[in-house]
Write an enzyme that holds these catalytic residues in place. Structure first.
Site, short mmCIF file in Angstrom:
data_model
loop_
_atom_site.label_atom_id
_atom_site.label_comp_id
_atom_site.label_asym_id
_atom_site.label_seq_id
_atom_site.Cartn_x
_atom_site.Cartn_y
_atom_site.Cartn_z
N THR A 153 0.84 -1.21 0.00
CA THR A 153 0.00 0.00 0.00
C THR A 153 0.87 1.25 0.00
OG1 THR A 153 -1.71 1.27 1.18
CG2 THR A 153 -0.24 -0.05 2.54
N GLU A 155 -4.26 -0.11 -10.91
CA GLU A 155 -5.58 -0.56 -10.47
C GLU A 155 -6.46 -0.77 -11.69
OE1 GLU A 155 -7.36 1.66 -7.34
OE2 GLU A 155 -5.70 1.29 -5.97
N ASP A 199 -8.39 -2.68 -1.27
CA ASP A 199 -9.09 -1.61 -1.99
C ASP A 199 -10.31 -1.24 -1.16
OD1 ASP A 199 -9.05 0.22 -4.09
OD2 ASP A 199 -10.61 -0.85 -5.15
N ALA A 200 -10.42 0.05 -0.86
CA ALA A 200 -11.50 0.52 0.02
C ALA A 200 -12.27 1.63 -0.65
CB ALA A 200 -10.90 1.00 1.34
N PHE A 228 -7.95 9.81 8.61
CA PHE A 228 -7.52 10.35 7.32
C PHE A 228 -8.69 10.40 6.34
CE2 PHE A 228 -7.33 6.37 4.81
CZ PHE A 228 -7.37 5.42 5.82
N ALA A 229 -8.45 11.07 5.22
CA ALA A 229 -9.38 11.14 4.08
C ALA A 229 -10.83 11.42 4.51
CB ALA A 229 -9.26 9.87 3.23
N ASP A 288 -12.57 10.26 6.94
CA ASP A 288 -12.89 10.00 8.35
C ASP A 288 -13.66 11.14 9.04
OD1 ASP A 288 -12.02 7.40 8.45
OD2 ASP A 288 -10.04 7.88 9.24
P1 ITT Z 1 -3.56 2.11 -1.55
O1 ITT Z 1 -2.13 2.44 -1.89
O2 ITT Z 1 -3.66 1.03 -0.51
O3 ITT Z 1 -4.43 1.82 -2.77
P2 ITT Z 1 -5.32 4.42 -1.22
O4 ITT Z 1 -5.24 5.56 -0.26
O5 ITT Z 1 -5.30 4.72 -2.68
O6 ITT Z 1 -4.15 3.41 -0.81
P3 ITT Z 1 -7.95 3.05 -1.50
O7 ITT Z 1 -7.92 3.12 -2.98
O8 ITT Z 1 -8.20 1.73 -0.87
O9 ITT Z 1 -6.60 3.59 -0.83
O10 ITT Z 1 -9.01 4.06 -0.90
C1 ITT Z 1 -9.89 4.84 -1.66
C2 ITT Z 1 -10.07 6.19 -1.00
O11 ITT Z 1 -10.79 6.02 0.21
C3 ITT Z 1 -8.76 6.90 -0.66
O12 ITT Z 1 -8.92 8.29 -0.88
C4 ITT Z 1 -8.60 6.61 0.80
O13 ITT Z 1 -7.85 7.63 1.45
C5 ITT Z 1 -10.06 6.57 1.29
N1 ITT Z 1 -10.17 5.69 2.45
C6 ITT Z 1 -9.88 4.36 2.49
N2 ITT Z 1 -10.02 3.89 3.73
C7 ITT Z 1 -10.41 4.92 4.50
C8 ITT Z 1 -10.69 5.07 5.87
O14 ITT Z 1 -10.54 4.07 6.72
N3 ITT Z 1 -11.06 6.27 6.31
C9 ITT Z 1 -11.17 7.32 5.48
N4 ITT Z 1 -10.91 7.28 4.18
C10 ITT Z 1 -10.53 6.09 3.68
#
Ligand code: ITT
Length: 183
Positions: A6, A35, A63-64, A139-140, A142
Site C-alpha cells: 500500500t 488498479e 481496496d477501500a 484520514f481522508a 474520516d
Molecule cells: P492504496 O495504496 O492502498 O491503494 P489508497 O489511499 O489509494 O491506498 P484506496 O484506494 O483503498 O486507498 O481508498 C480509496 C479512497 O478512500 C482513498 O482516498 C482513501 O484515502 C479513502 N479511504 C480508504 N479507507 C479509508 C478510511 O478508513 N477512512 C477514510 N478514508 C478512507
C-alpha cells in the site's frame, strides 16, 4: 510473514495495530500497481496476484471506498479520485439538504501467495455522512463519517477506537481467521 502492499501510511498504522494481537508478522512495501477498472473485489484480486508474482512473497492489498446510499453508492470505486479532487467539502455540498445520510465504508483485502490463486475478504461498517467535518484524527473521509453508537465521526476516534469496528478491522480479521486456520 505477510507483506502489505500500500502507499497509504494510515492503513499501515491501522493494520499493524490489528496484527500485533496475532502471531503473524506484517511487513509493508509501497509497490505501485495499476488498479484495474472494476469493483473493489476486481482491484484486490488483480493487485494481490500482480504483487505476489512480482515480489515472490505472500502479500495482501486492500481496496477501500465510501458508498453513500442517496448518491447511488457514489463515490464508491471512485473514492480516491473524489477525495483528491472535490474532497470532503465537495461531498458535503452534494449532500446539502439530503435527509437520508446513510453511508458505508467497504474494505476488500486481497491475499495471494506465490503460485496460488488470490482470495478476498470483505469488511463493512455502517454510518452517516455528517453535516460538517469533525475531528482531526484518521484520514481522508474520516471526519465526515459519523457513527451513531459512538456519537462521533471516525475523525474523532483514535486508531484503537476505530480499529474496534471499522471496515478495515472487519476485512483484516476475516483474513487473519482464515490464514490462521489454513497456514
Ligand atoms: P492504496 O495504496 O492502498 O491503494 P489508497 O489511499 O489509494 O491506498 P484506496 O484506494 O483503498 O486507498 O481508498 C480509496 C479512497 O478512500 C482513498 O482516498 C482513501 O484515502 C479513502 N479511504 C480508504 N479507507 C479509508 C478510511 O478508513 N477512512 C477514510 N478514508 C478512507
Amino acid at each position: 510473514m505477510i507483506t502489505f502492499i500500500t502507499g497509504n501510511k494510515h492503513k499501515v498504522i491501522e493494520a499493524e495495530n490489528i496484527f500485533k494481537n496475532f502471531d503473524i508478522n506484517l511487513d509493508h512495501i509501497d509497490l505501485g500497481y495499476t488498479e484495474v477498472q472494476g469493483t473493489l473485489e476486481d482491484v484486490a484480486i488483480s493487485g494481490a496476484k500482480y504483487a505476489s508474482q512480482k515480489l515472490n512473497k505472500s502479500v495482501i492489498v486492500e481496496d477501500a471506498g465510501l458508498f453513500i446510499k442517496s448518491l447511488e453508492d457514489f463515490p464508491g470505486t471512485y473514492s480516491s479520485y473524489v477525495q483528491e479532487t472535490i474532497g470532503n467539502d465537495g461531498i458535503l455540498k452534494l449532500m446539502k439538504d439530503v435527509d437520508d445520510r446513510y453511508a458505508e465504508f467497504r474494505s476488500v483485502i486481497g491475499y495471494c501467495a506465490p503460485n496460488s490463486e488470490p482470495k478476498i475478504f470483505l469488511g463493512k461498517v455502517k454510518g452517516q455522512i455528517a453535516l460538517k467535518e469533525k475531528g482531526n484524527l484518521g484520514f481522508a473521509f474520516d471526519p465526515i463519517f459519523y457513527v451513531e453508537k459512538m456519537d462521533k465521526t471516525f475523525g474523532e476516534l483514535t486508531t484503537e477506537e476505530k480499529n474496534q469496528f471499522s471496515h478495515r478491522k472487519n476485512s483484516l480479521e476475516q483474513f487473519i481467521n482464515w490464514y490462521s486456520s489454513n497456514d
